[in-house]
Design a protein around this motif. Sequence first.
Motif, PDB file in Angstrom:
ATOM      1  N   PHE A  26       0.870  -1.178   0.000  1.00 52.70           N
ATOM      2  CA  PHE A  26       0.000   0.000   0.000  1.00 52.70           C
ATOM      3  C   PHE A  26       0.906   1.226   0.000  1.00 52.70           C
ATOM      4  CE2 PHE A  26      -2.865   3.247   1.251  1.00 52.70           C
ATOM      5  CZ  PHE A  26      -4.165   2.787   1.052  1.00 52.70           C
ATOM      6  N   LEU A  27       0.996   1.901  -1.135  1.00 54.63           N
ATOM      7  CA  LEU A  27       1.844   3.089  -1.273  1.00 54.63           C
ATOM      8  C   LEU A  27       0.982   4.329  -1.022  1.00 54.63           C
ATOM      9  CD1 LEU A  27       3.942   2.187  -4.448  1.00 54.63           C
ATOM     10  CD2 LEU A  27       4.387   1.639  -2.058  1.00 54.63           C
ATOM     11  N   GLN A  28       1.179   4.930   0.138  1.00 56.45           N
ATOM     12  CA  GLN A  28       0.338   6.051   0.549  1.00 56.45           C
ATOM     13  C   GLN A  28       0.963   7.387   0.144  1.00 56.45           C
ATOM     14  OE1 GLN A  28      -1.070   5.337   4.444  1.00 56.45           O
ATOM     15  NE2 GLN A  28      -2.459   7.090   4.502  1.00 56.45           N
ATOM     16  N   ASN A  29       0.107   8.381  -0.083  1.00 59.07           N
ATOM     17  CA  ASN A  29       0.558   9.744  -0.418  1.00 59.07           C
ATOM     18  C   ASN A  29       1.519   9.755  -1.605  1.00 59.07           C
ATOM     19  OD1 ASN A  29      -0.879  10.773   1.849  1.00 59.07           O
ATOM     20  ND2 ASN A  29       0.839  10.233   3.175  1.00 59.07           N
ATOM     21  N   VAL A  30       1.125   9.092  -2.680  1.00 54.44           N
ATOM     22  CA  VAL A  30       1.972   9.040  -3.879  1.00 54.44           C
ATOM     23  C   VAL A  30       2.226  10.447  -4.419  1.00 54.44           C
ATOM     24  CG1 VAL A  30       2.088   8.224  -6.270  1.00 54.44           C
ATOM     25  CG2 VAL A  30       1.242   6.706  -4.465  1.00 54.44           C
ATOM     26  N   ARG A  31       1.242  11.298  -4.296  1.00 56.52           N
ATOM     27  CA  ARG A  31       1.351  12.671  -4.830  1.00 56.52           C
ATOM     28  C   ARG A  31       2.497  13.435  -4.192  1.00 56.52           C
ATOM     29  NH1 ARG A  31      -1.760  17.487  -3.175  1.00 56.52           N
ATOM     30  NH2 ARG A  31      -2.858  16.121  -1.733  1.00 56.52           N
ATOM     31  N   THR A  32       2.702  13.259  -2.880  1.00 55.88           N
ATOM     32  CA  THR A  32       3.692  14.074  -2.167  1.00 55.88           C
ATOM     33  C   THR A  32       4.994  13.342  -1.853  1.00 55.88           C
ATOM     34  OG1 THR A  32       2.579  13.492  -0.080  1.00 55.88           O
ATOM     35  CG2 THR A  32       1.946  15.566  -1.125  1.00 55.88           C
ATOM     36  N   ASN A  33       5.004  12.015  -1.910  1.00 57.50           N
ATOM     37  CA  ASN A  33       6.235  11.273  -1.617  1.00 57.50           C
ATOM     38  C   ASN A  33       7.150  11.231  -2.842  1.00 57.50           C
ATOM     39  OD1 ASN A  33       6.344  10.419   1.092  1.00 57.50           O
ATOM     40  ND2 ASN A  33       4.763   8.893   0.730  1.00 57.50           N
ATOM     41  N   ASP A  34       8.462  11.216  -2.591  1.00 58.10           N
ATOM     42  CA  ASP A  34       9.392  11.166  -3.715  1.00 58.10           C
ATOM     43  C   ASP A  34       9.427   9.761  -4.312  1.00 58.10           C
ATOM     44  OD1 ASP A  34      12.162   9.753  -2.814  1.00 58.10           O
ATOM     45  OD2 ASP A  34      11.229  10.768  -1.113  1.00 58.10           O
ATOM     46  N   LEU A  35       9.790   9.687  -5.581  1.00 59.31           N
ATOM     47  CA  LEU A  35       9.701   8.446  -6.353  1.00 59.31           C
ATOM     48  C   LEU A  35      10.559   7.338  -5.769  1.00 59.31           C
ATOM     49  CD1 LEU A  35       8.610   7.009  -8.842  1.00 59.31           C
ATOM     50  CD2 LEU A  35      10.538   7.949 -10.144  1.00 59.31           C
ATOM     51  N   LEU A  36      11.793   7.638  -5.377  1.00 56.57           N
ATOM     52  CA  LEU A  36      12.689   6.597  -4.873  1.00 56.57           C
ATOM     53  C   LEU A  36      12.129   5.948  -3.606  1.00 56.57           C
ATOM     54  CD1 LEU A  36      15.312   5.037  -5.041  1.00 56.57           C
ATOM     55  CD2 LEU A  36      16.448   6.892  -3.813  1.00 56.57           C
ATOM     56  N   THR A  37      11.570   6.754  -2.709  1.00 57.84           N
ATOM     57  CA  THR A  37      10.979   6.212  -1.484  1.00 57.84           C
ATOM     58  C   THR A  37       9.858   5.233  -1.812  1.00 57.84           C
ATOM     59  OG1 THR A  37      11.513   8.216  -0.226  1.00 57.84           O
ATOM     60  CG2 THR A  37       9.775   6.815   0.652  1.00 57.84           C
ATOM     61  N   LEU A  38       9.013   5.586  -2.774  1.00 62.27           N
ATOM     62  CA  LEU A  38       7.896   4.716  -3.162  1.00 62.27           C
ATOM     63  C   LEU A  38       8.404   3.439  -3.823  1.00 62.27           C
ATOM     64  CD1 LEU A  38       5.634   7.536  -4.626  1.00 62.27           C
ATOM     65  CD2 LEU A  38       5.184   6.267  -2.512  1.00 62.27           C
ATOM     66  N   GLN A  39       9.403   3.550  -4.689  1.00 55.48           N
ATOM     67  CA  GLN A  39       9.942   2.364  -5.351  1.00 55.48           C
ATOM     68  C   GLN A  39      10.616   1.428  -4.355  1.00 55.48           C
ATOM     69  OE1 GLN A  39      12.403   4.245  -8.359  1.00 55.48           O
ATOM     70  NE2 GLN A  39      10.866   3.890  -9.943  1.00 55.48           N
ATOM     71  N   LYS A  40      11.290   2.008  -3.369  1.00 58.84           N
ATOM     72  CA  LYS A  40      11.908   1.182  -2.323  1.00 58.84           C
ATOM     73  C   LYS A  40      10.859   0.369  -1.572  1.00 58.84           C
ATOM     74  CE  LYS A  40      16.076   3.696  -0.951  1.00 58.84           C
ATOM     75  NZ  LYS A  40      16.692   4.456   0.152  1.00 58.84           N
ATOM     76  N   GLN A  41       9.762   1.041  -1.186  1.00 54.66           N
ATOM     77  CA  GLN A  41       8.721   0.328  -0.441  1.00 54.66           C
ATOM     78  C   GLN A  41       8.111  -0.777  -1.287  1.00 54.66           C
ATOM     79  OE1 GLN A  41       5.482   2.700   1.240  1.00 54.66           O
ATOM     80  NE2 GLN A  41       4.239   0.842   1.463  1.00 54.66           N
ATOM     81  N   LEU A  42       7.862  -0.485  -2.563  1.00 54.29           N
ATOM     82  CA  LEU A  42       7.252  -1.489  -3.434  1.00 54.29           C
ATOM     83  C   LEU A  42       8.138  -2.728  -3.540  1.00 54.29           C
ATOM     84  CD1 LEU A  42       5.323  -0.729  -6.682  1.00 54.29           C
ATOM     85  CD2 LEU A  42       6.980  -2.578  -6.672  1.00 54.29           C
TER      86      LEU A  42
END
Length: 633
Positions: A148-164
Motif C-alpha cells: 500500500f503506497l500512501q501519499n503518492v502525490r507528495t512522496n518522492d519516487l525513490l521512497t515509493l519504489q523502495k517500499q514497493l
Amino acid sequence: MLESGKDILPIFYDVEPEHLRRPHHGPFAAAFQKHLKRGRKDDIKRWEEALLKVANITGFRLNEVNGDEAQLKRRIVMAVQNASPVGLLQQVVQHRVGLQESVAEVVKQLGRVGILGIVGMGGIGKTTLAKEVYNEFAKRQSFERQTFLQNVRTNDLLTLQKQLVHDLLGDELKFIEEFHNCFARLSRDRKVLIVLDDIDDRSKFDCLIPSLTKLMSQGSRIIVTSRDRNVLNFITSQGSTGKSNLYEVQVLNGVHAQQLFNWHAFYSEQASDRFRDLAKQVADACGGLPLALEVMGAYLFDKKDPKHEVVWKEATRSLRVAPGAIDQKLQNMFNISFEGLSSLADKLMLLDISCFIVNWHENVAMSFWESCISCTCPSSKSPHSSLMRLIDKSLEKVSQKGYLQMHDVIRDMATDVVKRQWLQEVGERSYLCDFIEAKEVLENDKGSGKIRGFSLSLSNLGTPIVANFFARMIGLHALLLDDCNIEGDFSTWPKKLRMLSWPCSPILDLPTTLNIPNLVVLNLSQSQNLTCLWAQDIGIQLQNYQEIHLLKYFLETLLDNIGNLSKLKKNWLYYCKNLKGLPMTFGNLQSLVYLLVKGTSFSQLPNSFFNLEELYLYDRMDLHDLPLSISEL
C-alpha cells in the motif's frame, strides 16, 4: 500479568498510583487485612511487589481528564491501537460506518478487471475505502504479496519504489536504476496486490508500474485513488479491457453521517438528549463528508455545557454553504477547528507538521520540538500535550509505526493558512515549502527573520547558493535542502537552527565555519562525496546533536570527537561501504539508545555502550563476535 512479560497499560479508575504503592492504606486495606488473617504472607509480598511495579508505569488516570469517561476511553483505544503489533493489515479508521457495501462492490469489480480507479473529492473517504479493501484481500490471503503506497502525490519516487520492492520482493532497492530489473522479476513470479493512494500524475504511475500488461498476466491487481478523474481514466484504460474502470465514492447517507458524527462527538452511536437536535443540524451541514464529520465531531467533543450550545449553532451556520460548494465547506470546517485550538503553540505545531514535519517519526519530531522548550520562539513548551490535543481534534494522526500523518485535505488547508500570512511579501511568511516561492525569495534575496521553515527539496537550481543568503533568517528552525550546492561563509547561519536535512549534498565534510549549536537533527543521506563527517576541530560545536542519519555514503571515517556528542540519542549508518568501524570513543555516548548499522564492512564494535536499548546489525557485516559489555546492557 507481570510474569507474562507482555505490555501493561494501567488504568487508574477512581484509584491513584499511590494507593498501589501503599496497599495497606486506602481502598485495598480491607482486602489485604483479610488475606493476612488467613496466613497468606508470601502471596501478599508478591502482590505488593507487583502493585508497586504497575504503579510506576505511566498509565491513564480518570482525574487527568476531569472525570470525562468518554475522553478516557478514546485515549485508551488510541494507545492500544498504537501498542498493537504491526502486521500486514493497514491501520483503518476507528469507526467503520457505511463502508460494507462499498468494500463489497470494489472487491466484486476487482474480480472482473485488473486495475481499478477509486475517484472522489478530497475528504470523501477514498483512502479509507482502499485500506478496507486492502485488508479484506489480506484476510482472504488472495495474493502472495501486497503493498500500500500512501501519499503518492507528495512522496518522492525513490521512497515509493523502495517500499514497493521491499513489500513485494523482500529486497532492498539501493539505486533507482535497479527498479526496472526488480519489477521484471515481480511481473514473472508473483501474484500481487498494489495500491497507489492519491496520485495526480500519469508519469509517476508509469515510473512505479513500468510493465502493466506483464503484471496483469499473473493475476495481479492494482487499485489507484485520485481526485482527478482524467488521470484515472487514462491509467485504468491501459488494462486488458481497454476501457476505464472507475468506482466513484459517494457521500454518506443521512443515517450513516449521523452515526459517524455521534461517534466522534459523543463516543457513542447516540447523541445526548440535550444536544440531539443540534447534533443532527451539524451532521446535516457536513453534507455526508466523512472528514468534515470527524473533524467537527472532534472539535465539539469537549463542548457539552449548556453555554456551548451557541458554539454548535455557529458551527452549523459556517458549514451551510451553497449546494455543490464542497471546497468551501471543507475550508470552513478547517477554519473552525484551527481557530478553536487552545493556544498559538498548538497552531504552530500544526503548521510545523503540515509544512515540513509530516511523515517524520514522532521521536524525531519530539527531539525537534523539545529543543525549543528553552527557545524564545512561540513553540509549545509541552510538545507531548500539544500533539495529543491535535490528535484529539482529528487534525493529526500517528501511524502504528510511529510516523506523523495528516489528511491531505487538512495539510493543503494548513499550508493555505501560511500562504495567507503577510500576503504582500512572500519572504515575510513563516514557512516557505513551495519550490517556486522559495526560489523567488532566493533569487531576490527576500529572506527575513520571520521564516521558521525553508525548503528547497527536490530542486535543481543549477547555480550554487551563497551561504550568506540564510544569515537574515535569524528565526530559522528547519532547513530542508535536496541536491543543493551551497558555497561561501557558513559562520553566519542562524543559531536557532534545529534541523538540517541536506541529502545529496556535494560537500566533502561539514564546513569548519558551520556553528549551529542548537542543531538536534542532521540528515546528510546519499551525499556521494562525503568522506569525513566533520573536521577534528569542529566537534565542540555539535554538542546538542540528537539524531544523525547517514545513508549511502562514501564515508571513510568517523573521528574520535564524535564521542563529544553527549546528547546523541539515535544514529543511522546505511550502506557506508567504506566505513571500516566506529571509533572507540563511540562508547562514550551516554545518551545513545538506538544504533542501526547496515551494509558496512565493520569487523569490530567499541568495547562498551552505556545505555543502548536497540542495536541493529545486518547485511554484509564482517563481525566475528560482539563485545562482552553487550551482556551488561
